[in-house]
Write a protein that holds these residues in place. Structure first.
Motif, PDB file in Angstrom:
ATOM      1  N   ARG A 346       0.837  -1.210   0.000  1.00  0.00           N
ATOM      2  CA  ARG A 346       0.000   0.000   0.000  1.00  0.00           C
ATOM      3  C   ARG A 346       0.866   1.253   0.000  1.00  0.00           C
ATOM      4  NH1 ARG A 346      -1.146  -1.694   5.475  1.00  0.00           N
ATOM      5  NH2 ARG A 346      -3.323  -2.060   4.951  1.00  0.00           N
ATOM      6  N   GLU A 374      -3.003   3.589   2.888  1.00  0.00           N
ATOM      7  CA  GLU A 374      -4.136   3.482   1.972  1.00  0.00           C
ATOM      8  C   GLU A 374      -4.580   2.023   1.862  1.00  0.00           C
ATOM      9  OE1 GLU A 374      -5.603   6.112   0.761  1.00  0.00           O
ATOM     10  OE2 GLU A 374      -4.111   7.440   1.690  1.00  0.00           O
ATOM     11  N   ALA A 375      -5.709   1.793   1.230  1.00  0.00           N
ATOM     12  CA  ALA A 375      -6.241   0.440   1.091  1.00  0.00           C
ATOM     13  C   ALA A 375      -5.261  -0.443   0.320  1.00  0.00           C
ATOM     14  CB  ALA A 375      -7.588   0.478   0.380  1.00  0.00           C
ATOM     15  N   ASN A 376      -4.985  -1.626   0.859  1.00  0.00           N
ATOM     16  CA  ASN A 376      -4.124  -2.569   0.150  1.00  0.00           C
ATOM     17  C   ASN A 376      -4.959  -3.411  -0.822  1.00  0.00           C
ATOM     18  OD1 ASN A 376      -5.469  -4.443   1.736  1.00  0.00           O
ATOM     19  ND2 ASN A 376      -3.717  -4.823   3.086  1.00  0.00           N
ATOM     20  N   GLY A 379      -8.302  -4.267   0.368  1.00  0.00           N
ATOM     21  CA  GLY A 379      -9.166  -3.158   0.770  1.00  0.00           C
ATOM     22  C   GLY A 379      -8.989  -2.723   2.211  1.00  0.00           C
ATOM     23  N   ILE A 380      -7.928  -3.183   2.878  1.00  0.00           N
ATOM     24  CA  ILE A 380      -7.703  -2.858   4.280  1.00  0.00           C
ATOM     25  C   ILE A 380      -6.854  -1.594   4.406  1.00  0.00           C
ATOM     26  CG2 ILE A 380      -6.717  -3.660   6.461  1.00  0.00           C
ATOM     27  CD1 ILE A 380      -7.200  -6.513   5.475  1.00  0.00           C
ATOM     28  N   LYS A 381      -7.333  -0.650   5.212  1.00  0.00           N
ATOM     29  CA  LYS A 381      -6.609   0.587   5.466  1.00  0.00           C
ATOM     30  C   LYS A 381      -5.989   0.566   6.861  1.00  0.00           C
ATOM     31  CE  LYS A 381      -9.564   3.496   2.539  1.00  0.00           C
ATOM     32  NZ  LYS A 381     -10.410   4.727   2.493  1.00  0.00           N
TER      33      LYS A 381
END
Length: 432
Positions: A346, A374-376, A379-381
């Motif tokens: 990310r 940011e989202a990897n 989608g994890i931030k």
């Protein structure tokens, strides 16, 4: 990197030194600042003309430490420990350029002031509650500006450093060569193994490899009253040992920085710095990164300082960064949190700001850091906030009493830095 540090207020000493433009004593991050509070100062080596005098003129140096460190976790049992420790170094005088030294480092929990079972904080003296190691044992040769050292030794470079933030400092089994010429310093060598705080103080195996073939490194720095800069290269080999302190972090790392020191008036000084780290993956390590950084410091009346630092890591799909064997070199590295924690797969950035004030023998520090990922690919931030509040009392150059409060908040509950927790550390240090 689970580091919660004591004695953060050496920052004030660092800033005061910078007003006098002692650039070689600059501190670049909160971790570096705390590192310098408790580090023992080696005594000047005597030069003798007879071999027998190497022993009669030998010097003993070191320090005694007492440390309490307690953690409070949201909804989980607290952990705490109190330990006493020491570093004792014996160094021979120099004869025809040659001398040698040995140092023992030790830390032991105090039973009645230390938690048991899951309530035990093992980061001070290992899970066994005690840790003793021959931390340095080297032979040194010096001729003019050339210095050659072989054996267990203390090293402080951008991607390999002592990170002396608790009782046991990192030391390395290494071969190093340095050369000083006027304002230039060159250094290179091979690091094979290391031990200390950042290896986890393993109770079974005190020393961890820096790769199966070690880590080759080289660099040079330039310093004068107005500018200091450096360029470094590290070749880190593959590590397949499942018990390694770092795991496989094989990569080729290029690092450079530059700092300008501007005396605005007799009462004000400005320091502006920039850094760049580029890492290329090797042996499927998933370490591949590009990180930029900048820092500014305004010092007023030698006693009060404001600072701000920023680091940005560019996304490499499925890849992360490795700040090095130790506390790392990034300007935004705090007591516990470093950007490495959230760079995997990310874009990530960190912004850290703080102030320090010193009055006579007392010092105070407050630092606030925000780390955002940011989202990897899943989608994890990430968003982690850390605050460091420190106090220091130094009645003389040998004695330091300090305390640090660390508050870590995981705003998105990604778990990258252990969730929400608080830590209090109290240190008493005597240097001799």
């Amino acid at each position: 990197m689970k580091k919660i540090i004591i004695a953060a207020l050496v920052v004030v000493h660092g800033y005061a030194q910078e007003v006098a433009f002692n650039v070689k004593e600059r501190e670049h991050s909160v971790r570096d600042i705390i590192d310098s509070v408790a580090k023992s100062q080696d005594k000047e080596i005597s030069i003798v003309t007879e071999a027998s005098d190497m022993f009669t003129d030998a010097k003993i140096s070191g320090g005694l430490r007492a440390l309490y460190s307690g953690y409070e976790y949201g909804g989980a049992q607290s952990q705490y420990a109190t330990a006493v420790g020491a570093q004792i170094k014996y160094e021979l005088a120099a004869f025809r350029g040659f001398h040698a030294a040995v140092e023992f480092s030790s830390s032991h929990d105090i039973g009645f002031a230390t938690g048991e079972g899951v309530g035990h904080n093992a980061e001070i003296s290992s899970t066994k509650g005690n840790y003793t190691e021959l931390s340095q044992a080297y032979i040194n040769y010096k001729n003019g500006g050339v210095n050659l050292r072989a054996g267990r030794q203390l090293i402080d470079t951008p991607l390999a450093d002592s990170d002396d933030i608790r009782i046991i400092a990192n030391t390395f089994e290494a071969y190093t060569l340095s050369y000083e010429w006027e304002s230039l310093t060159f250094m290179g060598g091979l690091l094979t193994r290391w031990q200390g705080t950042d290896t986890g103080l393993s109770a079974e195996n005190h020393w961890s490899d820096t790769g199966e073939d070690g880590t080759h490194f080289g660099g040079f720095s330039y310093s004068d009253d107005f500018i200091d800069s450096s360029v470094w290269y590290y070749g880190i080999s593959k590590d397949s040992d499942p018990n390694s302190a770092t795991g496989n972090v094989a990569n080729s790392s290029f690092y450079t920085d530059i700092s300008l020191h501007i005396e605005l008036s007799k009462e004000y000084a400005l320091h502006a710095s920039a850094q760049y780290l580029n890492q290329k993956e090797a042996d499927a390590s998933a370490m591949d990164a590009t990180i930029y950084g900048a820092m500014a410091e305004l010092v007023m009346f030698e006693d009060f300082a404001l600072s701000a630092a920023y680091n940005k890591s560019q996304k490499q799909e499925g890849k992360g960064s490795f700040s090095g064997f130790g506390g790392g070199t990034l300007y935004t590295n705090m007591d516990s949190m470093i950007l490495d924690t959230i760079t995997m797969d990310r874009d990530a950035q960190a912004l850290v700001a703080g102030l320090t004030y010193r009055y006579n023998d007392f010092g105070f520090m407050y630092v606030y850091g925000a780390f955002d990922g940011e989202a990897n690919s899943f989608g994890i931030k990430e968003r982690i906030i850390e605050q460091n509040i420190g106090f220091e009392y130094t009645p003389d150059e040998k004695v330091t009493f300090a305390a640090l409060y660390v508050k870590n908040e995981d705003k998105i509950e990604g778990g990258s830095n252990g969730g929400d927790w608080e830590n209090v550390r109290v240190l008493l240090f005597y240097n001799f």
